[in-house]
Motif scaffolding. Structure first.
Motif, PDB file in Angstrom:
ATOM      1  N   PHE A   1       1.346  -1.432   0.146  1.00 54.51           N
ATOM      2  CA  PHE A   1      -0.302  -0.009   0.037  1.00 54.51           C
ATOM      3  C   PHE A   1       0.976   0.691  -0.095  1.00 54.51           C
ATOM      4  N   SER A   2       0.185   2.554   0.001  1.00 57.95           N
ATOM      5  CA  SER A   2       1.216   3.510  -0.535  1.00 57.95           C
ATOM      6  C   SER A   2       0.290   4.328   0.995  1.00 57.95           C
ATOM      7  N   THR A   3       1.534   5.407   1.461  1.00 53.29           N
ATOM      8  CA  THR A   3       0.981   5.966   2.422  1.00 53.29           C
ATOM      9  C   THR A   3       1.549   7.474   1.899  1.00 53.29           C
ATOM     10  N   SER A   4       0.858   7.954   1.659  1.00 49.11           N
ATOM     11  CA  SER A   4       0.111   9.864   1.470  1.00 49.11           C
ATOM     12  C   SER A   4       1.398  11.131   2.487  1.00 49.11           C
ATOM     13  N   GLY A   5       1.771  10.779   3.292  1.00 45.86           N
ATOM     14  CA  GLY A   5       2.402  11.169   4.779  1.00 45.86           C
ATOM     15  C   GLY A   5       4.427  11.031   3.531  1.00 45.86           C
ATOM     16  N   THR A   6       5.013  11.726   4.652  1.00 42.09           N
ATOM     17  CA  THR A   6       6.441  11.699   4.483  1.00 42.09           C
ATOM     18  C   THR A   6       7.078  10.329   4.731  1.00 42.09           C
ATOM     19  N   ARG A   7       8.383  10.099   4.137  1.00 39.28           N
ATOM     20  CA  ARG A   7       9.150   9.163   4.043  1.00 39.28           C
ATOM     21  C   ARG A   7       9.537   9.115   5.406  1.00 39.28           C
ATOM     22  N   GLU A   8      10.163   9.643   6.476  1.00 40.78           N
ATOM     23  CA  GLU A   8      10.134   9.701   7.677  1.00 40.78           C
ATOM     24  C   GLU A   8       8.906   9.259   8.506  1.00 40.78           C
ATOM     25  N   GLN A   9       7.290   9.732   7.704  1.00 40.69           N
ATOM     26  CA  GLN A   9       6.631   9.165   8.954  1.00 40.69           C
ATOM     27  C   GLN A   9       6.382   7.911   8.836  1.00 40.69           C
ATOM     28  N   ALA A  10       6.575   6.964   7.033  1.00 42.72           N
ATOM     29  CA  ALA A  10       6.156   5.868   7.310  1.00 42.72           C
ATOM     30  C   ALA A  10       7.428   5.161   7.603  1.00 42.72           C
TER      31      ALA A  10
ATOM     32  N   SER B   1       5.122   7.561  -8.671  1.00 35.94           N
ATOM     33  CA  SER B   1       4.600   8.364  -9.472  1.00 35.94           C
ATOM     34  C   SER B   1       4.001   9.764  -9.146  1.00 35.94           C
ATOM     35  N   ASP B   2       2.962   9.511  -7.919  1.00 36.29           N
ATOM     36  CA  ASP B   2       1.814  10.269  -6.931  1.00 36.29           C
ATOM     37  C   ASP B   2       3.195  10.872  -5.967  1.00 36.29           C
ATOM     38  N   GLY B   3       3.968  10.088  -6.050  1.00 30.76           N
ATOM     39  CA  GLY B   3       5.123  11.102  -4.457  1.00 30.76           C
ATOM     40  C   GLY B   3       4.651  10.324  -3.253  1.00 30.76           C
ATOM     41  N   GLU B   4       4.058   9.435  -3.757  1.00 35.70           N
ATOM     42  CA  GLU B   4       3.194   8.315  -2.194  1.00 35.70           C
ATOM     43  C   GLU B   4       4.370   8.005  -1.676  1.00 35.70           C
ATOM     44  N   TRP B   5       5.231   6.812  -0.647  1.00 32.95           N
ATOM     45  CA  TRP B   5       6.138   5.477  -0.308  1.00 32.95           C
ATOM     46  C   TRP B   5       5.207   4.671   0.316  1.00 32.95           C
ATOM     47  N   PRO B   6       5.734   3.507  -1.070  1.00 32.82           N
ATOM     48  CA  PRO B   6       5.639   1.907  -1.209  1.00 32.82           C
ATOM     49  C   PRO B   6       5.744   1.352   0.482  1.00 32.82           C
ATOM     50  N   VAL B   7       4.835   1.205   0.721  1.00 39.59           N
ATOM     51  CA  VAL B   7       4.809   0.024   2.709  1.00 39.59           C
ATOM     52  C   VAL B   7       4.501  -1.364   2.230  1.00 39.59           C
TER      53      VAL B   7
END
Length: 158
Positions: free
Chosen positions: A78-87, A111-117
């Motif tokens: 899933f992708s997160t909408s927060g920052t990489r540090e939050q992820a 590509s959407d700027g979200e961080w995949p977890v």
């Protein structure tokens, strides 16, 4: 032989039913076999372009066997909408609190700027061990439960 799709291949069906009860060797668990197992259990799934079995509800879950490493593998993405540090903070909390699954953040944003977890679980399968179809379905359902509860519990920033 007729090309009629209404003809039932009883020998093939009997072999499939027998395998579902006696279990599958890890080498027998390819994408189409896993898809057949989930379809028989009324679990929605599909094969992706690589031939991997994908179970999708609120989360996308990949199910595969890796006979070279003696592993049965489950991945949730899933992708997160927060920052990489939050992820990363979420992954750390998840990993400290959960025993059977581990979370990690990909190195680059999508590509959407979200961080995949990625949350994954590996089950060791010993040489010659047979894994029953119902065990596979139960593992997937339990993994889905663990991932959902872990996200709910450890995603403090929502």
């Amino acid at each position: 032989m007729s090309e009629d799709k209404n003809i039932v291949d009883f020998a093939a069906r009997a072999a499939q039913v027998k395998a579902m009860h006696t279990g599958y060797l890890l080498t027998e668990l390819d994408g189409p076999t896993l898809k057949g197992i989930f379809e028989a259990a009324h679990v929605d799934c599909r094969l992706d372009d690589d031939g991997d079995c994908v179970v999708e509800d609120e989360l996308r879950l990949f199910v595969s066997a890796d006979p070279r490493r003696d592993l049965f593998k489950l991945f949730a993405f899933f992708s997160t909408s927060g920052t990489r540090e939050q992820a990363l903070a979420f992954c750390n909390r998840f990993n400290l609190g959960m025993i059977v699954a581990r979370a990690q953040v990909r190195e680059t944003a999508d590509s959407d700027g979200e961080w995949p977890v990625v949350i994954d679980h590996d089950r060791l399968v010993f040489d010659g061990e047979r894994v029953e179809a119902r065990t596979i379905v139960k593992m997937v359902r339990r993994f889905q439960y663990i991932v959902r509860n872990g996200i709910t519990k450890y995603d403090e920033e929502k």
